[in-house]
Design an enzyme around this catalytic site. Structure first.
Site, PDB file in Angstrom:
ATOM      1  N   THR A 173      10.280  54.011 -62.633  1.00 28.46           N
ATOM      2  CA  THR A 173       9.875  52.935 -61.739  1.00 28.46           C
ATOM      3  C   THR A 173       9.355  51.735 -62.516  1.00 28.46           C
ATOM      4  OG1 THR A 173       9.118  54.680 -60.303  1.00 28.46           O
ATOM      5  CG2 THR A 173       8.284  52.486 -59.831  1.00 28.46           C
ATOM      6  N   ARG A 201      15.573  60.476 -49.609  1.00 28.98           N
ATOM      7  CA  ARG A 201      14.324  60.829 -50.309  1.00 28.98           C
ATOM      8  C   ARG A 201      13.551  59.544 -50.634  1.00 28.98           C
ATOM      9  NH1 ARG A 201      11.884  59.268 -55.420  1.00 28.98           N
ATOM     10  NH2 ARG A 201      10.447  60.914 -56.013  1.00 28.98           N
ATOM     11  N   VAL A 202      12.281  59.543 -50.298  1.00 22.97           N
ATOM     12  CA  VAL A 202      11.432  58.389 -50.595  1.00 22.97           C
ATOM     13  C   VAL A 202      10.370  58.840 -51.589  1.00 22.97           C
ATOM     14  CG1 VAL A 202       9.784  56.744 -49.627  1.00 22.97           C
ATOM     15  CG2 VAL A 202      11.856  57.338 -48.344  1.00 22.97           C
ATOM     16  N   GLY A 203      10.199  58.075 -52.641  1.00 26.56           N
ATOM     17  CA  GLY A 203       9.198  58.420 -53.654  1.00 26.56           C
ATOM     18  C   GLY A 203       7.856  57.788 -53.352  1.00 26.56           C
ATOM     19  N   ASP A 204       7.040  57.679 -54.379  1.00 25.70           N
ATOM     20  CA  ASP A 204       5.692  57.132 -54.189  1.00 25.70           C
ATOM     21  C   ASP A 204       5.664  55.613 -54.205  1.00 25.70           C
ATOM     22  OD1 ASP A 204       6.456  57.150 -56.907  1.00 25.70           O
ATOM     23  OD2 ASP A 204       4.380  57.076 -57.576  1.00 25.70           O
ATOM     24  N   GLY A 225       6.914  57.733 -62.612  1.00 29.19           N
ATOM     25  CA  GLY A 225       7.149  59.143 -62.888  1.00 29.19           C
ATOM     26  C   GLY A 225       7.405  59.889 -61.590  1.00 29.19           C
TER      27      GLY A 225
HETATM   28  N1  GLY Z   1       7.941  57.047 -59.077  1.00 25.75           N
HETATM   29  C1  GLY Z   1       9.198  56.849 -58.554  1.00 25.75           C
HETATM   30  C2  GLY Z   1       9.733  57.893 -57.719  1.00 25.75           C
HETATM   31  O1  GLY Z   1       9.258  59.010 -57.733  1.00 25.75           O
HETATM   32  O2  GLY Z   1      10.686  57.610 -57.022  1.00 25.75           O
END
Ligand code: GLY
Length: 320
Positions: A173, A201-204, A225
């Protein structure tokens, strides 16, 4: 006031230098953060953000992005946005134009179209090549790959994701954090997420409090990460809350990173993603002191103050 820009070690020097020059000229943090993120989104050499980001398991590039202003604590974000050149700008416009914080999928694309955001096919030939290479590496035949590439995936996409995700193909990211001469903090986060992820899928990165947080009074944080870890811990907000409670930036970074490392340890709940098991957090405190902490060595950030001409490369402190 100590103005500075902090970003991932992978971000090209000239992008950070442009940001520092803008700060020197008095530009507000929000403008500098958005522009740096846009520049990275256009960088075809970066396969984890924007154009040329690596796609999901079925070959579509799905971008997540968020923007937060520390002065107002207003935030905007988009998740699983497809074929829009600058996800970060759409995220910021969510903040500026809607009574909402986060738009996902079809709705995010509708909003992008409504505000006239530029469309672009985000799958570069190189990212497509890497995707096909990964499908081959997990043992798919040419005929199976052809079916997927022509829009006829097998029923069991879960199995494909389990076989493909987790190779160190990156979850890098882009975090850019800016403090301007007025002391305002802005953070921009943009990513194409974990490579070969399950569609949707959605990340942070678009989750306020997980992958991003900013509050001029105490500081700002952003993560990179394995997003599944920082979502479960609310790491960015937690780090800022620790600074609010009187911890120093270094103490807050170490505490939050140790918690993430525990989550990633055997039995800590991160085993399902053991090959991509690292997280890094960048922090800036209210006085402009910046630092980075990571659950593995060898992760770098670049920092440049408005009065410096080139970025300094600093290794994130390894916390186990
Ligand atoms: N930190 C980015 C993700 O997990 O998509």
């Amino acid at each position: 006031m100590h103005a500075l820009i902090v970003a991932n070690g992978e971000v090209k020097d000239e992008i950070i230098q442009r940001g520092a020059a803008a700060l020197r000229a008095g530009a507000p943090a929000a403008e500098v953060a958005e522009q740096a993120a846009r520049d990275v989104e256009d960088d075809a050499d970066d396969h984890s953000v924007g154009f040329s980001g690596k796609p999901n398991i079925l070959g579509a590039v799905e971008c997540d992005a968020s923007f937060m202003d520390g002065a107002t604590r207003m935030a905007g974000a988009v998740a699983a946005l497809r074929d829009i050149r600058h996800p970060i700008s759409v995220a910021r416009q969510v903040m500026l134009r809607l009574p909402h914080v986060l738009l996902a999928g079809e709705g995010a694309n509708r909003f992008a179209a409504e505000i006239g955001a530029e469309r672009r096919n985000m799958l570069s030939p190189e990212a497509r090549r890497l995707w096909l290479e990964r499908l081959t590496a997990i043992g798919l035949t040419d005929a199976e790959i052809h079916d997927i590439a022509s829009g006829h995936p097998p029923a069991d996409v879960i199995d494909l994701v389990k076989r493909a995700v987790g190779w160190r193909d990156g979850t890098d990211t882009m975090n850019v954090m800016v403090r301007d001469t007025a002391g305002h903090l802005s953070v921009a986060v943009t990513t194409s997420g974990i490579s070969w992820k399950y569609p949707g899928r959605v990340g942070d990165s678009p989750i306020i409090g997980a992958g991003i947080y900013a509050d001029d009074r105490y500081g700002a944080a952003a993560c990179m990460g394995l997003g599944e870890i920082t979502i479960r811990l609310g790491s960015s907000l937690k780090a800022v809350t620790l600074m609010q409670a009187g911890r120093t930036m270094d103490e807050a970074g170490r505490l939050v990173t140790r918690e993430m490392a525990e989550m990633l340890s055997p039995g800590g709940g991160g085993d399902h993603m053991k090959h991509v098991d690292w997280v890094r957090i960048i922090l800036i405190d209210a006085h402009g002191k910046a630092g980075a902490f990571a659950t593995r060595p060898g992760l770098f950030v670049k920092l440049q103050s408005a009065d410096e001409l080139t970025p300094r490369v600093v290794e994130a402190e390894f916390v186990s």
